[in-house]
Design a protein around this motif. Structure first.
Motif, PDB file in Angstrom:
ATOM      1  N   ASN A 159       0.870  -1.146  -0.131  1.00 35.50           N
ATOM      2  CA  ASN A 159      -0.038  -0.145   0.057  1.00 35.50           C
ATOM      3  C   ASN A 159       1.037   1.212  -0.022  1.00 35.50           C
ATOM      4  OD1 ASN A 159       1.044  -0.402   2.685  1.00 35.50           O
ATOM      5  ND2 ASN A 159      -0.584   0.667   3.758  1.00 35.50           N
ATOM      6  N   SER A 160       2.335   1.080   0.056  1.00 38.55           N
ATOM      7  CA  SER A 160       2.976   2.263   0.028  1.00 38.55           C
ATOM      8  C   SER A 160       3.716   2.310  -1.412  1.00 38.55           C
ATOM      9  CB  SER A 160       4.201   2.168   1.066  1.00 38.55           C
ATOM     10  OG  SER A 160       5.318   2.913   0.771  1.00 38.55           O
ATOM     11  N   ASN A 199       1.262   4.425 -13.220  1.00 38.76           N
ATOM     12  CA  ASN A 199       1.929   5.678 -13.445  1.00 38.76           C
ATOM     13  C   ASN A 199       1.850   6.473 -11.843  1.00 38.76           C
ATOM     14  OD1 ASN A 199       2.374   5.617 -16.247  1.00 38.76           O
ATOM     15  ND2 ASN A 199       0.390   6.214 -16.735  1.00 38.76           N
ATOM     16  N   PRO A 200       2.755   7.310 -11.746  1.00 42.89           N
ATOM     17  CA  PRO A 200       2.615   8.125 -10.408  1.00 42.89           C
ATOM     18  C   PRO A 200       1.062   8.575 -10.028  1.00 42.89           C
ATOM     19  CG  PRO A 200       4.422   8.892 -11.570  1.00 42.89           C
ATOM     20  CD  PRO A 200       3.581   8.124 -12.763  1.00 42.89           C
ATOM     21  N   GLY A 201       0.340   8.789 -10.874  1.00 40.55           N
ATOM     22  CA  GLY A 201      -1.070   9.149 -10.435  1.00 40.55           C
ATOM     23  C   GLY A 201      -2.041   8.240 -10.456  1.00 40.55           C
ATOM     24  N   CYS A 248      -6.964  -3.296  -6.773  1.00 39.78           N
ATOM     25  CA  CYS A 248      -7.505  -4.263  -5.761  1.00 39.78           C
ATOM     26  C   CYS A 248      -6.579  -5.396  -5.848  1.00 39.78           C
ATOM     27  CB  CYS A 248      -8.755  -4.422  -5.851  1.00 39.78           C
ATOM     28  SG  CYS A 248      -9.929  -2.886  -5.266  1.00 39.78           S
ATOM     29  N   ASP A 249      -6.187  -6.048  -4.801  1.00 41.49           N
ATOM     30  CA  ASP A 249      -5.645  -7.641  -4.978  1.00 41.49           C
ATOM     31  C   ASP A 249      -6.267  -8.569  -4.006  1.00 41.49           C
ATOM     32  OD1 ASP A 249      -3.163  -8.638  -6.075  1.00 41.49           O
ATOM     33  OD2 ASP A 249      -2.308  -8.952  -4.209  1.00 41.49           O
ATOM     34  N   ARG A 250      -5.762  -9.733  -4.173  1.00 40.22           N
ATOM     35  CA  ARG A 250      -6.251 -10.839  -3.363  1.00 40.22           C
ATOM     36  C   ARG A 250      -5.066 -11.181  -2.299  1.00 40.22           C
ATOM     37  NH1 ARG A 250     -11.267 -12.451  -4.224  1.00 40.22           N
ATOM     38  NH2 ARG A 250     -10.910 -14.682  -3.399  1.00 40.22           N
ATOM     39  N   ALA A 251      -5.445 -11.351  -1.118  1.00 42.98           N
ATOM     40  CA  ALA A 251      -4.478 -11.835  -0.074  1.00 42.98           C
ATOM     41  C   ALA A 251      -4.879 -12.863   0.696  1.00 42.98           C
ATOM     42  CB  ALA A 251      -4.121 -10.816   0.931  1.00 42.98           C
ATOM     43  N   LEU A 252      -4.393 -14.200   0.186  1.00 44.60           N
ATOM     44  CA  LEU A 252      -4.795 -15.424   0.582  1.00 44.60           C
ATOM     45  C   LEU A 252      -6.421 -15.517   0.295  1.00 44.60           C
ATOM     46  CD1 LEU A 252      -2.979 -15.972   4.088  1.00 44.60           C
ATOM     47  CD2 LEU A 252      -2.532 -16.976   1.703  1.00 44.60           C
ATOM     48  N   GLY A 253      -6.995 -15.293  -0.459  1.00 49.55           N
ATOM     49  CA  GLY A 253      -8.427 -15.258  -1.054  1.00 49.55           C
ATOM     50  C   GLY A 253      -9.274 -14.223  -0.341  1.00 49.55           C
ATOM     51  N   VAL A 254      -8.865 -13.244   0.071  1.00 45.86           N
ATOM     52  CA  VAL A 254      -9.444 -12.088   0.782  1.00 45.86           C
ATOM     53  C   VAL A 254      -9.254 -11.044  -0.068  1.00 45.86           C
ATOM     54  CG1 VAL A 254      -9.792 -10.464   2.622  1.00 45.86           C
ATOM     55  CG2 VAL A 254      -9.417 -12.953   3.152  1.00 45.86           C
ATOM     56  N   ASN A 255     -10.297 -10.093  -0.473  1.00 49.07           N
ATOM     57  CA  ASN A 255     -10.046  -9.015  -1.413  1.00 49.07           C
ATOM     58  C   ASN A 255      -9.573  -7.754  -0.595  1.00 49.07           C
ATOM     59  OD1 ASN A 255     -11.183  -9.773  -3.975  1.00 49.07           O
ATOM     60  ND2 ASN A 255     -13.194 -10.026  -3.034  1.00 49.07           N
ATOM     61  N   TRP A 256      -8.449  -7.123  -1.056  1.00 46.36           N
ATOM     62  CA  TRP A 256      -7.599  -6.201  -0.374  1.00 46.36           C
ATOM     63  C   TRP A 256      -7.378  -4.861  -1.439  1.00 46.36           C
ATOM     64  CZ3 TRP A 256      -1.594  -6.036  -0.366  1.00 46.36           C
ATOM     65  CH2 TRP A 256      -1.148  -4.689   0.718  1.00 46.36           C
ATOM     66  N   ASN A 257      -8.348  -3.985  -1.017  1.00 44.72           N
ATOM     67  CA  ASN A 257      -8.284  -2.656  -1.659  1.00 44.72           C
ATOM     68  C   ASN A 257      -7.177  -1.980  -1.267  1.00 44.72           C
ATOM     69  OD1 ASN A 257      -8.711  -0.030  -2.650  1.00 44.72           O
ATOM     70  ND2 ASN A 257     -10.743  -0.216  -2.645  1.00 44.72           N
ATOM     71  N   VAL A 258      -6.078  -2.060  -2.186  1.00 41.59           N
ATOM     72  CA  VAL A 258      -4.644  -1.655  -1.807  1.00 41.59           C
ATOM     73  C   VAL A 258      -4.473  -0.193  -1.586  1.00 41.59           C
ATOM     74  CG1 VAL A 258      -2.057  -1.736  -2.404  1.00 41.59           C
ATOM     75  CG2 VAL A 258      -3.834  -3.604  -2.955  1.00 41.59           C
ATOM     76  N   ASN A 259      -5.178   0.674  -2.575  1.00 39.69           N
ATOM     77  CA  ASN A 259      -5.250   1.870  -2.479  1.00 39.69           C
ATOM     78  C   ASN A 259      -5.786   2.646  -1.349  1.00 39.69           C
ATOM     79  OD1 ASN A 259      -4.546   4.459  -4.367  1.00 39.69           O
ATOM     80  ND2 ASN A 259      -6.621   4.838  -3.609  1.00 39.69           N
ATOM     81  N   ASP A 260      -6.946   2.108  -0.829  1.00 41.09           N
ATOM     82  CA  ASP A 260      -7.520   2.566   0.453  1.00 41.09           C
ATOM     83  C   ASP A 260      -7.242   1.793   1.492  1.00 41.09           C
ATOM     84  OD1 ASP A 260      -9.045   4.331  -1.288  1.00 41.09           O
ATOM     85  OD2 ASP A 260     -10.611   2.932  -1.611  1.00 41.09           O
TER      86      ASP A 260
END
Length: 400
Positions: A138-139, A159-161, A166-178
């Motif tokens: 997320n960084s 790109n920078p902007g 969204c990604d999946r972490a062990l089957g759980v949805n992870w909204n990386v941006n938020d």
């Protein structure tokens, strides 16, 4: 409690999150020469079954073998043990506590620590013949320090902007941006039978019990069909059809739910007090428990975070509400025992809450001998907690 839940809990404690996979993990672990015959197979060149097959033996562990996960996990841990003197304890601890087979989930306090940890993990894994890849965080600063060839495909061309995906972490949805945990609901077309209903309910992957109150209602429909002795592929009664259709109609609303991945808000400074509050309850439908963390920083700011929940259906054989509430209390104790091992935060105070005066009477009674059902559960509660930690909460204030 399975280790998947433990990995996810440890993943949620600090601000900067890291996720990575070991590429072809099983194929990086060799099989002892004396054991290769156990992985012998026949090979027909060109697929021609009319010729005599050639005999081969696998020299590395293969996907699909029951032994592969445990052997690979041992090799991973052995890599950390053999190179313990070359790396800091935090790196070794990550290998021992934050891997689930080939997937690493880790969160740390700052970007500087995340950058160093990612570099050290890659170096340590290389010594064991493992390659950490598909990195995501997320960084953006952390991602920029990782070679593009080792990043997840979804972040390679950002790109920078651009918004982090969204990604999946062990089957759980992870909204990386938020930096939130979300749910993606995909309702497949299944026949309106007991088998079809159970298939849809089982497809909702929720290891932390974030939406247990929702899934419990659907499981209760399946249990109702079992009580009525409805077969797996038989037509179900009209009442259950209406209950199921109402549940399905509301299911897409889960996509609106988002839960902060990190227990600590970004604006929090050093923690002054950490409390764990565990609620339990029981009803005719089911019983369960849920846990919350109450954090206070040195500026007296307070934050409460949902940690984990667990629900179970009431037994088909009818039992009393006090006994179901007692079963809920046992679930609460098991959650506490698991959290005591999995949480890296030092918990200063633990409080258990129930709206049942009968349950509190059970727990505070050290003289009376109970029947086996009650006695066994009271004994476990006393072994795990003390009666001073249990308190009463009015039903109107208890989390649903």
């Amino acid at each position: 409690m399975n280790s998947l839940v433990g990995v996810l809990i440890r993943f949620r404690q600090e601000k900067v999150a890291l996720s990575a996979d070991i590429e072809a993990m099983f194929h990086q672990v060799c099989v002892c020469e004396k054991d290769c015959d156990a992985l012998r197979f026949l090979w027909w060149p060109g697929g021609d079954l009319s010729i005599t097959p050639m005999t081969y033996c696998m020299k590395v562990h293969l996907f699909g073998a029951t032994s592969s996960p445990s052997c690979a996990a041992y090799a991973l841990r052995r890599t950390a043990i053999d190179n313990a003197e070359r790396f800091e304890p935090a790196v070794l601890s990550t290998v021992k506590r934050n891997f689930y087979v080939d997937h690493c989930l880790k969160s740390v306090e700052s970007e500087n620590k995340a950058v160093k940890l990612a570099a050290d993990l890659q170096s340590l894994m290389c010594l064991g013949g493992f390659r950490l890849t598909k990195w995501i965080s997320n960084s953006r600063r952390v991602l920029n320090t990782i070679p593009e060839s080792e990043c997840a495909p979804t972040v390679v061309s950002l790109n920078p902007g651009d918004v982090l995906p969204c990604d999946r972490a062990l089957g759980v949805n992870w909204n990386v941006n938020d930096d939130k945990i979300t749910f993606k609901i995909k309702i497949s077309k299944k026949p309106l039978t007991r088998r079809g209903i159970l298939s849809i309910v089982s497809a909702i992957f929720d290891p932390l019990g974030l939406v247990s109150p929702v899934t419990l209602r659907a499981k209760a429909i399946v249990q109702s069909l079992y009580r009525k002795k409805i077969g797996w592929d038989e037509t179900i009664p009209q009442k259950e059809i209406e209950d199921w259709q109402q549940w399905i109609a509301n299911l897409p609303s889960l996509e609106k739910i988002s839960i902060d991945r990190c227990f600590r808000p970004n604006y929090f400074s050093k923690l002054k007090n950490v409390q764990l509050h565990v609620f339990s309850d029981g009803s005719e439908t089911g019983y369960g428990a849920c846990a919350y963390l109450r954090l206070t920083d040195i500026q007296n700011r307070i934050s409460c975070s949902f940690v984990i929940g667990k629900s179970r259906l009431a037994p088909i054989k009818q039992t009393t509400i006090p006994r179901l509430e007692l079963c809920g209390a046992v679930v609460a104790c098991r959650l506490y025992a698991m959290l005591s091992e999995e949480l890296d935060l030092k918990v200063d105070q633990v409080t258990f809450w129930t709206d049942s005066m009968i349950l509190l009477g059970y727990i505070n009674n050290n003289n009376r001998r109970f029947k086996t059902f009650v006695g066994n559960r009271i004994s476990y509660i006393h072994q795990t907690t003390s009666s001073e930690k249990w308190r009463y909460v009015d039903s109107g204030f208890e989390p649903s």
